[in-house]
Design an enzyme around this catalytic site. Structure first.
Site, PDB file in Angstrom:
ATOM      1  N   HIS A 390       0.832  -1.204   0.000  1.00  0.00           N
ATOM      2  CA  HIS A 390       0.000   0.000   0.000  1.00  0.00           C
ATOM      3  C   HIS A 390       0.870   1.258   0.000  1.00  0.00           C
ATOM      4  O   HIS A 390       0.699   2.146  -0.854  1.00  0.00           O
ATOM      5  CB  HIS A 390      -0.899  -0.036   1.236  1.00  0.00           C
ATOM      6  CG  HIS A 390      -1.784   1.162   1.404  1.00  0.00           C
ATOM      7  ND1 HIS A 390      -3.120   1.148   1.115  1.00  0.00           N
ATOM      8  CD2 HIS A 390      -1.524   2.421   1.849  1.00  0.00           C
ATOM      9  CE1 HIS A 390      -3.650   2.332   1.354  1.00  0.00           C
ATOM     10  NE2 HIS A 390      -2.700   3.130   1.801  1.00  0.00           N
ATOM     11  N   GLU A 391       1.790   1.335   0.949  1.00  0.00           N
ATOM     12  CA  GLU A 391       2.621   2.536   1.049  1.00  0.00           C
ATOM     13  C   GLU A 391       3.552   2.684  -0.150  1.00  0.00           C
ATOM     14  O   GLU A 391       3.865   3.805  -0.569  1.00  0.00           O
ATOM     15  CB  GLU A 391       3.410   2.530   2.355  1.00  0.00           C
ATOM     16  CG  GLU A 391       2.555   2.487   3.616  1.00  0.00           C
ATOM     17  CD  GLU A 391       1.543   3.612   3.712  1.00  0.00           C
ATOM     18  OE1 GLU A 391       1.744   4.661   3.057  1.00  0.00           O
ATOM     19  OE2 GLU A 391       0.541   3.449   4.427  1.00  0.00           O
ATOM     20  N   HIS A 394       1.770   4.602  -2.772  1.00  0.00           N
ATOM     21  CA  HIS A 394       1.865   6.044  -2.542  1.00  0.00           C
ATOM     22  C   HIS A 394       3.196   6.581  -3.048  1.00  0.00           C
ATOM     23  O   HIS A 394       3.264   7.628  -3.715  1.00  0.00           O
ATOM     24  CB  HIS A 394       1.763   6.349  -1.045  1.00  0.00           C
ATOM     25  CG  HIS A 394       0.384   6.290  -0.493  1.00  0.00           C
ATOM     26  ND1 HIS A 394      -0.662   7.017  -1.013  1.00  0.00           N
ATOM     27  CD2 HIS A 394      -0.125   5.615   0.574  1.00  0.00           C
ATOM     28  CE1 HIS A 394      -1.754   6.787  -0.301  1.00  0.00           C
ATOM     29  NE2 HIS A 394      -1.450   5.936   0.657  1.00  0.00           N
TER      30      HIS A 394
END
Length: 598
Positions: A390-391, A394
């Protein structure tokens, strides 16, 4: 496997982020700060002459970009060092100093928007045509002019800019309470063994098959929050009041409109999200009933809603294994994308393990000219692997937008901020499902996928509804104390999760531990982004290279176009709400398949 460290000094360097790309140390950051301190005055000096000519306007805008990068670098360094150990006063002081600098910068250029609005359209059109380089800024200038009725006089804009530093106080206070001061009692398991409970270990305890441990961990955490509930309510009330202050000052009807207008997202998108989830609440109620039945419970409790309902041998991942799995799952995005992911691993963009005082949770930070950095509190669970992926989404979004766009458009709007991260999660889930060894493993993963729908599309929408209701109550002069907040929050839990879960007075306090309520209506984008990610991952896996090209073009778009337009270019219709409805239909199908397997 997860490592346990008693201090940051014990963590091997390869598991810590490298902040030298920002500054090589505190002395360099301090020296840069001394140099940057003169920039507000330089911005102020352009007042009255920046709009005398096209060349003057271009020079001011370029200076503003330069200041943005320099100030952001200082803030990033202070914030990342502060998060390494929130107990270290030096970095908290440094962070406060940077916030003060940012407020000074905002105040020093507060005259610009009112001055721009006094410039007639024909003159601006002519300047943009005749002055090479000024056209790059046209979209940014038009966005300012579109909000003309909410821009105040130069004197009032300066006053609002100076108030920004004060407005950050509720979030800072919550962070200190939550990350630095709050402690949780150890939780006993069914054998009487004590387990230390921290922000990081709490999530691990809630997925333990030992129901006694889950219950005691839950009660430990909420016991601590119950002890500070009035302080938490006061901090949240202050947050809502500062939002109301700025919204009222700028002539908005309410804080939600004030938050959405600059992002070019219609209020209808926020409201239709809540309406769609309400319509599809029965699917979540079915899932909760399925969970209770699978766990042998007549009615589940909130410490039962995260534990896997399909028994599988417990799997723990080393950080290296998690990285390998990430690279395999993201392979459909192409070698160029993977090359940047490998850089992130090799060049230490990631701070991996939990240590005392370290900021809780996970995030990715960065911006134009800055190496994206990722904070984790990696415990080795499958959920931690998803958090890593997920990160990384980003960080790749930030990296690609910064690489492709000029400074003014390198940041992306809040509405699309969670799309890349959640698309990565969906690709990981699809990879795991495709490689499931048998029906039992597939059922385990489907339950995990249902949990992601629950945690992101449903729960974040519930957060968004609470945030809207609480802010509306604050603006109406109604109660926003601990009891009133808990009453609203309890009612929402009952609506979203249904009768299969027994609501209690502890879960009613959950509002007091959600940091995102200090982020100005941020939470709804998790839900809308999840819906977009379901659609995007389907397109990437089904259509291959053409879909990947469109998707990477979206990531590289930054804020060069309105967010709904950027998503439409990637093939996702968020304006009508269709993507949300389609994702909720998919959730119902996943629940049905899971029910058939168990």
């Amino acid at each position: 496997m997860a490592e346990s460290y008693k201090s940051r000094a014990d963590v091997p360097e390869r598991y810590t982020w490298d902040t030298s790309g920002l500054f090589v140390g505190d002395e360099a950051a301090d020296a840069a700060f001394e140099e940057v301190r003169a920039l507000p005055a330089e911005l102020e000096s352009w007042k009255g002459r920046a709009l005398e000519s096209a060349e003057g306007l271009l020079a001011f805008l370029r200076l503003e970009d330069e200041v943005t990068i320099k100030v952001a670098r200082l803030y990033e360094y202070a914030a990342r060092k502060a998060d390494e150990d929130t107990r270290v006063g030096r970095y908290q002081d440094m962070l406060a100093r940077q916030r003060s600098l940012m407020a000074s910068v905002d105040a020093a250029k507060s005259w610009f928007e009112p001055a721009l609005l006094s410039l007639d359209e024909a003159t601006l059109d002519a300047w943009c045509e005749e002055c090479e380089g000024l056209g790059t800024y046209r979209r940014a200038l038009d966005k300012i002019r579109a909000l003309a009725k909410h821009v105040l006089t130069p004197e009032l804009e300066a006053l609002l800019a100076k108030a920004q530093e004060m407005a950050a106080s509720p979030e800072v206070g919550f962070s200190m309470l939550n990350d630095a001061d709050l402690r949780f009692a150890d939780a006993l398991d069914s054998k009487g063994e004590a387990h230390p409970i921290t922000h990081g270990s709490y999530g691990t305890a809630l997925i333990s098959p030992d129901r006694t441990l889950r219950e005691n961990a839950y009660k430990s955490v909420y016991g601590s929050y119950r002890g500070v509930r009035n302080t938490s309510a006061a901090l949240l009330a202050a947050q809502m009041k500062q939002l109301e202050f700025f919204a009222t000052a700028r002539g908005y009807k309410n804080t939600l409109d004030a938050s959405l207008a600059p992002t070019e997202v219609p209020r209808a998108v926020y409201e239709s999200l809540i309406e769609s989830v309400h319509r599809n609440a029965p699917a979540m109620h079915r899932y909760m009933a399925l969970r209770a039945r699978a766990l042998g419970l007549e009615q589940a409790r909130y410490w039962d809603v995260y534990v896997p309902i399909v028994k599988m041998p417990e799997r723990r991942y080393s950080f290296e294994e998690a990285c390998d799995l990430m690279l395999e799952a993201l392979a459909p995005l192409g070698e160029d994308y993977l090359a940047v992911v490998r850089r992130a691993i090799d060049e230490r963009w990631i701070d991996v393990y939990e240590t005392p005082g370290k900021a809780s949770g996970a995030y990715s930070s960065g911006g134009r000219g800055l190496t994206p950095l990722i904070l984790l509190n990696f415990m080795g669970t499958l959920e931690d692997v998803f958090t890593l992926v997920h990160e990384m989404g980003h960080s790749l979004h930030t990296y690609l937008a910064s690489k492709a766009q000029p400074t003014r458009y390198a940041d992306y709007e809040m509405f699309v901020a969670e799309v890349a991260s959640t698309t990565n999660e969906m690709l990981l889930m699809r990879y795991l499902l495709d490689h499931a060894a048998d029906d039992a493993e597939r059922a385990y993963l489907l339950d995990d996928l249902c949990g992601k729908f629950k945690g992101t599309l449903y729960r974040q929408t519930m957060f968004a509804e609470f945030e809207m209701l609480a802010n509306d109550a604050s603006q109406a002069g109604e109660g926003v104390g601990a009891e009133a907040n808990s009453r609203r929050y309890r009612a929402l839990n009952e609506l979203y999760y249904g009768p299969a879960v027994l609501t209690d007075e502890d879960i009613a306090l959950e509002w007091s531990r959600i940091p995102h309520f200090y982020y100005d209506y941020y939470v709804y984008v998790y839900a809308t982004s999840f819906a977009a990610a379901v659609a995007l991952s389907d397109k990437i896996l089904a259509d291959g290279a053409p879909a990947v090209e469109r998707y990477l073009g979206f990531l590289a778009g930054g804020s060069s176009k309105p967010p709904l337009e950027l998503l439409a270019g990637a093939g996702v219709d968020m304006a009508s709400g269709k993507a949300v409805d389609d994702a909720l239909v998919r959730f119902g199908q996943v629940v049905d398949e899971l029910d058939g397997l168990i």
